[in-house]
Design a protein around this motif. Structure first.
Motif, short mmCIF file in Angstrom:
data_model
loop_
_atom_site.label_atom_id
_atom_site.label_comp_id
_atom_site.label_asym_id
_atom_site.label_seq_id
_atom_site.Cartn_x
_atom_site.Cartn_y
_atom_site.Cartn_z
N CYS A 97 0.75 -1.34 0.03
CA CYS A 97 -0.02 0.12 0.08
C CYS A 97 0.80 1.40 -0.12
O CYS A 97 2.01 1.16 0.73
N VAL A 98 0.33 2.17 -0.95
CA VAL A 98 1.00 3.74 -0.87
C VAL A 98 0.03 4.53 -0.25
O VAL A 98 -0.97 4.62 -0.87
N TYR A 99 0.33 5.02 0.90
CA TYR A 99 -0.80 6.02 1.56
C TYR A 99 -0.02 7.35 1.10
O TYR A 99 0.94 7.89 1.44
N TRP A 100 -0.88 7.98 -0.07
CA TRP A 100 -0.40 9.26 -0.73
C TRP A 100 -1.11 10.41 -0.23
O TRP A 100 -2.38 10.53 -0.48
N ILE A 101 -0.52 11.28 0.07
CA ILE A 101 -1.02 12.60 0.64
C ILE A 101 -0.84 13.75 -0.56
O ILE A 101 0.38 13.93 -0.87
N HIS A 102 -1.91 14.43 -0.82
CA HIS A 102 -1.56 15.37 -1.88
C HIS A 102 -1.08 16.72 -1.52
O HIS A 102 -0.83 16.90 -0.26
N GLY A 103 -0.44 17.36 -2.38
CA GLY A 103 0.16 18.53 -2.00
C GLY A 103 -0.89 19.72 -2.13
O GLY A 103 -2.06 19.57 -2.29
N GLY A 104 -0.39 21.05 -2.30
CA GLY A 104 -1.39 22.15 -2.61
C GLY A 104 -0.81 23.40 -1.57
O GLY A 104 -1.71 24.15 -1.13
N GLY A 105 0.54 23.31 -0.76
CA GLY A 105 0.64 24.37 0.15
C GLY A 105 -0.04 24.54 1.36
O GLY A 105 -0.10 25.51 1.89
N SER A 168 2.24 -5.01 6.68
CA SER A 168 3.91 -5.21 6.76
C SER A 168 4.35 -4.25 5.56
O SER A 168 5.58 -4.06 5.65
N ARG A 169 3.34 -3.88 4.68
CA ARG A 169 4.17 -3.26 3.52
C ARG A 169 3.54 -2.00 3.30
O ARG A 169 2.75 -1.76 2.35
N ILE A 170 3.11 -1.15 4.25
CA ILE A 170 2.43 0.25 3.83
C ILE A 170 3.55 1.28 3.86
O ILE A 170 4.56 1.53 4.97
N ALA A 171 3.67 2.03 2.77
CA ALA A 171 4.69 3.19 2.55
C ALA A 171 3.80 4.39 2.75
O ALA A 171 2.62 4.44 2.32
#
Length: 332
Positions: A97-105, A168-171
């Motif tokens: 899993c990739v826990y992806w957090i968006h940008g935007g200042g 065990s494989r969360i980035a």
């Protein structure tokens, strides 16, 4: 539009020729200076969403990826947090899993605007991508964005089986403000015994509110997230405390005095970025603290080049490097 710097004492090297050409061709209304009006952020968010939607129209629709939006408990009782979950259709899990957090200042952006990037991750890595739609400043200043992202990460870890995810494989990963939030959440997970992340990927992260580095003074007029916008973004996020001594390291991770015990970390940043020096210093401090660290300084790139200049060789090399780094951790 591709001016270099207004500080003659600290000259920047030349822009990558392909990136410089793209900057010259980008319509004025696409630039954050034109899009972002800190006095009318709701309208700015609508304009930014329209631009991102127009750019996403050029992306290939991947029929191998399914996207679902779910609501999960937020950081406080009675609050809800929206998550965008992107999963491979024809693949057997459990998946990384990739826990992806968006940008935007910290002030603009949404999880929906990251769909195209999330689909690329799923396609490249055969993984599940979860993107939290955290609340934005200044309506929701620190600690709300960190609290939202941390609550979402905890939910993903606790409900990994439901998501067909290998716990065990969360980035964790994100660009710009998303990179800063990822770094803050990773520090908090370490300190509070939260989810044990296997990796963090900090893409030109926004991690230092003090704006005292050389690069923060160099990048003043390139047009995409320069010094003035960065100061305004931090002020929206931290209020009157911005730049003072009273800032927690979860808000501005560059202020952390202890970087030990963090997961393997990938960082990258470009030469023409106000975040160049704070990212470089953070990478050096991580390595000095015993953290497995990979760092890349992309010569000639500007902030957001991987979004605004997708066809350049620099962008293609950048994304290939990022995917390879994650692939080694998540799938090898």
């Amino acid at each position: 539009m591709s001016k270099q710097t207004s500080d003659p004492e600290h000259e920047l090297p030349p822009l990558d020729p392909e990136c410089a050409a793209v900057l010259d061709e980008i319509p004025e209304e696409y630039f954050p200076k034109s899009l972002l009006d800190f006095d009318d952020l709701p309208a700015s968010r609508e304009r930014f969403a329209d631009v991102m939607e127009m750019m996403a129209d050029d992306e290939e629709t991947l029929e191998t990826v399914q996207t679902e939006e779910i609501s999960v408990p937020g950081p406080e009782k009675g609050e809800e947090l929206r998550l965008r979950v992107h999963s491979p259709i024809d693949s057997t899990g459990p998946h990384p899993c990739v826990y992806w957090i968006h940008g935007g200042g910290m002030v603009i952006g949404s999880a929906e605007e990251e769909d195209a990037v999330a689909h690329r991750f799923v396609d490249e890595l055969d993984c599940v991508v979860v993107a939290p739609d955290y609340r934005l400043a200044p309506e929701h200043p620190y600690p709300t964005p960190v609290d939202d992202c941390y609550a979402g990460l905890n939910w993903v870890s606790e409900n990994a089986a439901e998501l067909d995810v290998d716990d065990s494989r969360i980035a964790i990963a994100g660009p710009s403000a998303g990179g800063g939030l990822a770094a803050g959440v990773t520090l908090r997970a370490r300190d509070e015994g939260g989810p044990e992340l296997c990796y963090q990927m900090l893409i030109y992260p926004m991690i230092d509110d003090r704006n005292e580095t050389v690069s923060s003074k160099q990048v003043t007029d390139i047009g995409i997230w320069d010094r003035d916008m960065n100061i305004a973004g931090w002020d929206a996020y931290l209020g009157d405390r911005s730049g003072s001594d009273d800032i927690p390291h979860y808000a501005a991770p560059a202020r952390a005095t202890d970087l030990s015990g963090l997961p393997p970390t990938f960082l990258d940043v470009e030469t023409h970025d106000a975040f160049r020096d704070e990212t470089t210093t953070y990478a050096q401090r991580l390595a000095a603290s015993g953290v497995q660290t990979e760092y890349h300084l992309w010569s000639g790139g500007f902030h957001g080049y991987d979004i605004f200049a997708p066809e350049t060789k620099l962008t293609q090399t950048t994304w290939e490097t990022r995917f390879n780094a994650l692939r080694q951790t998540l799938t090898d």
